[in-house]
Write a protein that holds these residues in place. Structure first.
Motif, PDB file in Angstrom:
ATOM      1  N   GLY A 153      36.388  25.363  38.218  1.00  0.00           N
ATOM      2  CA  GLY A 153      37.387  26.416  37.866  1.00  0.00           C
ATOM      3  C   GLY A 153      36.748  27.843  38.233  1.00  0.00           C
ATOM      4  O   GLY A 153      37.299  28.920  38.342  1.00  0.00           O
ATOM      5  N   VAL A 154      35.043  28.025  37.989  1.00  0.00           N
ATOM      6  CA  VAL A 154      34.865  29.255  38.386  1.00  0.00           C
ATOM      7  C   VAL A 154      34.879  29.783  39.939  1.00  0.00           C
ATOM      8  O   VAL A 154      35.254  30.765  40.238  1.00  0.00           O
ATOM      9  CB  VAL A 154      33.231  29.181  38.053  1.00  0.00           C
ATOM     10  CG1 VAL A 154      32.528  30.569  38.440  1.00  0.00           C
ATOM     11  CG2 VAL A 154      33.108  29.005  36.519  1.00  0.00           C
ATOM     12  N   GLU A 155      34.669  28.689  40.677  1.00  0.00           N
ATOM     13  CA  GLU A 155      34.660  29.013  42.050  1.00  0.00           C
ATOM     14  C   GLU A 155      36.116  29.356  42.622  1.00  0.00           C
ATOM     15  O   GLU A 155      36.357  30.325  43.337  1.00  0.00           O
ATOM     16  CB  GLU A 155      34.135  27.829  43.075  1.00  0.00           C
ATOM     17  CG  GLU A 155      33.968  28.234  44.533  1.00  0.00           C
ATOM     18  CD  GLU A 155      33.530  27.092  45.401  1.00  0.00           C
ATOM     19  OE1 GLU A 155      33.811  27.111  46.745  1.00  0.00           O
ATOM     20  OE2 GLU A 155      32.921  25.887  44.825  1.00  0.00           O
ATOM     21  N   ALA A 156      36.890  28.460  41.783  1.00  0.00           N
ATOM     22  CA  ALA A 156      38.451  28.756  42.206  1.00  0.00           C
ATOM     23  C   ALA A 156      39.048  30.216  41.849  1.00  0.00           C
ATOM     24  O   ALA A 156      39.670  30.928  42.483  1.00  0.00           O
ATOM     25  CB  ALA A 156      39.421  27.683  41.484  1.00  0.00           C
ATOM     26  N   THR A 157      38.385  30.696  40.677  1.00  0.00           N
ATOM     27  CA  THR A 157      38.742  31.908  40.103  1.00  0.00           C
ATOM     28  C   THR A 157      38.152  32.938  41.025  1.00  0.00           C
ATOM     29  O   THR A 157      39.091  33.868  41.456  1.00  0.00           O
ATOM     30  CB  THR A 157      38.073  32.013  38.604  1.00  0.00           C
ATOM     31  OG1 THR A 157      38.752  31.213  37.727  1.00  0.00           O
ATOM     32  CG2 THR A 157      38.356  33.526  38.227  1.00  0.00           C
ATOM     33  N   GLN A 158      36.943  32.644  41.472  1.00  0.00           N
ATOM     34  CA  GLN A 158      36.415  33.697  42.272  1.00  0.00           C
ATOM     35  C   GLN A 158      37.250  33.906  43.640  1.00  0.00           C
ATOM     36  O   GLN A 158      37.512  34.908  44.126  1.00  0.00           O
ATOM     37  CB  GLN A 158      34.881  33.452  42.505  1.00  0.00           C
ATOM     38  CG  GLN A 158      34.178  34.613  43.234  1.00  0.00           C
ATOM     39  CD  GLN A 158      32.628  34.112  43.470  1.00  0.00           C
ATOM     40  OE1 GLN A 158      32.341  32.904  43.611  1.00  0.00           O
ATOM     41  NE2 GLN A 158      31.913  35.065  43.496  1.00  0.00           N
ATOM     42  N   GLN A 159      37.546  32.748  44.268  1.00  0.00           N
ATOM     43  CA  GLN A 159      38.249  32.760  45.454  1.00  0.00           C
ATOM     44  C   GLN A 159      39.765  33.578  45.267  1.00  0.00           C
ATOM     45  O   GLN A 159      39.924  34.382  46.138  1.00  0.00           O
ATOM     46  CB  GLN A 159      38.291  31.525  46.136  1.00  0.00           C
ATOM     47  CG  GLN A 159      36.966  30.954  46.705  1.00  0.00           C
ATOM     48  CD  GLN A 159      37.087  30.041  47.750  1.00  0.00           C
ATOM     49  OE1 GLN A 159      38.216  29.718  48.355  1.00  0.00           O
ATOM     50  NE2 GLN A 159      36.314  29.149  47.630  1.00  0.00           N
ATOM     51  N   LEU A 160      40.313  33.146  44.152  1.00  0.00           N
ATOM     52  CA  LEU A 160      41.695  33.596  43.934  1.00  0.00           C
ATOM     53  C   LEU A 160      41.819  35.257  43.716  1.00  0.00           C
ATOM     54  O   LEU A 160      42.403  35.980  44.475  1.00  0.00           O
ATOM     55  CB  LEU A 160      42.298  32.962  42.702  1.00  0.00           C
ATOM     56  CG  LEU A 160      43.079  31.599  42.676  1.00  0.00           C
ATOM     57  CD1 LEU A 160      43.379  31.101  41.616  1.00  0.00           C
ATOM     58  CD2 LEU A 160      44.062  31.746  43.883  1.00  0.00           C
ATOM     59  N   CYS A 161      40.530  35.649  42.907  1.00  0.00           N
ATOM     60  CA  CYS A 161      40.438  36.930  42.858  1.00  0.00           C
ATOM     61  C   CYS A 161      40.114  37.679  44.119  1.00  0.00           C
ATOM     62  O   CYS A 161      40.422  39.077  44.406  1.00  0.00           O
ATOM     63  CB  CYS A 161      39.609  37.344  41.547  1.00  0.00           C
ATOM     64  SG  CYS A 161      40.035  36.836  39.992  1.00  0.00           S
ATOM     65  N   GLN A 162      39.398  37.158  44.981  1.00  0.00           N
ATOM     66  CA  GLN A 162      39.093  37.908  46.371  1.00  0.00           C
ATOM     67  C   GLN A 162      40.213  37.942  47.071  1.00  0.00           C
ATOM     68  O   GLN A 162      40.491  38.749  48.087  1.00  0.00           O
ATOM     69  CB  GLN A 162      37.873  37.016  46.912  1.00  0.00           C
ATOM     70  CG  GLN A 162      36.389  37.158  46.031  1.00  0.00           C
ATOM     71  CD  GLN A 162      35.528  36.381  46.554  1.00  0.00           C
ATOM     72  OE1 GLN A 162      35.629  35.387  47.470  1.00  0.00           O
ATOM     73  NE2 GLN A 162      34.153  36.877  46.327  1.00  0.00           N
ATOM     74  N   LEU A 163      41.081  36.668  47.274  1.00  0.00           N
ATOM     75  CA  LEU A 163      42.047  36.782  48.107  1.00  0.00           C
ATOM     76  C   LEU A 163      43.206  37.485  47.679  1.00  0.00           C
ATOM     77  O   LEU A 163      44.062  37.892  48.429  1.00  0.00           O
ATOM     78  CB  LEU A 163      42.336  35.500  48.363  1.00  0.00           C
ATOM     79  CG  LEU A 163      41.535  34.290  48.994  1.00  0.00           C
ATOM     80  CD1 LEU A 163      41.725  32.912  48.945  1.00  0.00           C
ATOM     81  CD2 LEU A 163      41.356  34.810  50.672  1.00  0.00           C
TER      82      LEU A 163
END
Length: 217
Positions: free
Chosen positions: A65-75
């Motif tokens: 979830g941490v990596e997914a959150t980071q990628q979502l917020c970047q995209l």
């Protein structure tokens, strides 16, 4: 945002997803537009459905979830993630916040607390459960990290920005800061945006935590 709050559920346990769907859809305010069992599925589902809020678990296979959150917020600049997990370990809490999550709740919250949190995050606010908030406050009270200093900033804060940062840390909103400093609300909004940008923070919670780490508070 539409009248209903569109939610993407991300959890590797189907039973948990079914329970969350049932709880939220009891209220007409919410509509579950998609489900995902890991971070990769979450990214695909977000691209397809553009939900108002992502309800994100932390510990999942393939992509957590941490990596997914980071990628979502970047995209997606307007991605709003609320982490809902059983993990209240400091490392998970701060990694989630640094990744860009607007909220962090534990799965022992009541259905009404969860509904309130989703509504707050959907509106662009930040929301933390009581136990998580205590951990953040304890981290702030522990003092700045010795590995960071003010030179870590891309650009130093001005005197006025530092003043506004301290008021943000005291919990004042833009309207209250405007009255306290006798500034126009638009001017305060610009100062707050500058503070967030210079601290490389996505929201006020991140800004206050990073400012404390840098010894600015």
């Amino acid at each position: 945002m539409s009248e209903q709050i569109h939610v993407l559920l991300v959890d590797d346990q189907k039973l948990i997803r079914e329970g969350l769907r049932t709880l939220l859809e009891l209220q007409p305010t919410f509509a579950i537009v998609a489900e995902a069992s890991d971070g990769y599925e979450a990214l695909d589902a977000y691209a397809q459905h553009q939900p108002d809020v992502v309800l994100m678990d932390i510990n999942m296979p393939n992509m957590d979830g941490v990596e997914a959150t980071q990628q979502l917020c970047q995209l997606y600049a307007d991605a709003r993630v609320l982490i809902l997990t059983t993990f209240d370990d400091d490392e998970y809490v701060f990694e989630g916040i640094r990744a860009g999550a607007l909220g962090y709740m534990l799965k022992d919250v009541s259905s009404q607390e969860l509904a309130n949190a989703v509504q707050v995050v959907a509106a662009g606010g930040s929301m933390m459960g009581a136990a998580v908030a205590r951990r953040v406050l304890n981290q702030v009270a522990a003092g700045p990290s010795s590995s960071l200093n003010q030179s870590s900033l891309i650009e130093p804060l001005s005197e006025r920005e530092s003043e506004i940062l301290k008021l943000m840390a005291d919990g004042l909103n833009n309207s209250e800061i405007s009255k306290h400093l006798h500034l126009a609300s638009g001017t305060v909004k610009n100062y707050v945006s500058n503070v967030l940008q210079k601290l490389e923070a996505r929201d006020r919670t991140q800004a206050v935590i990073r400012a404390q780490q840098l010894g600015l508070l």
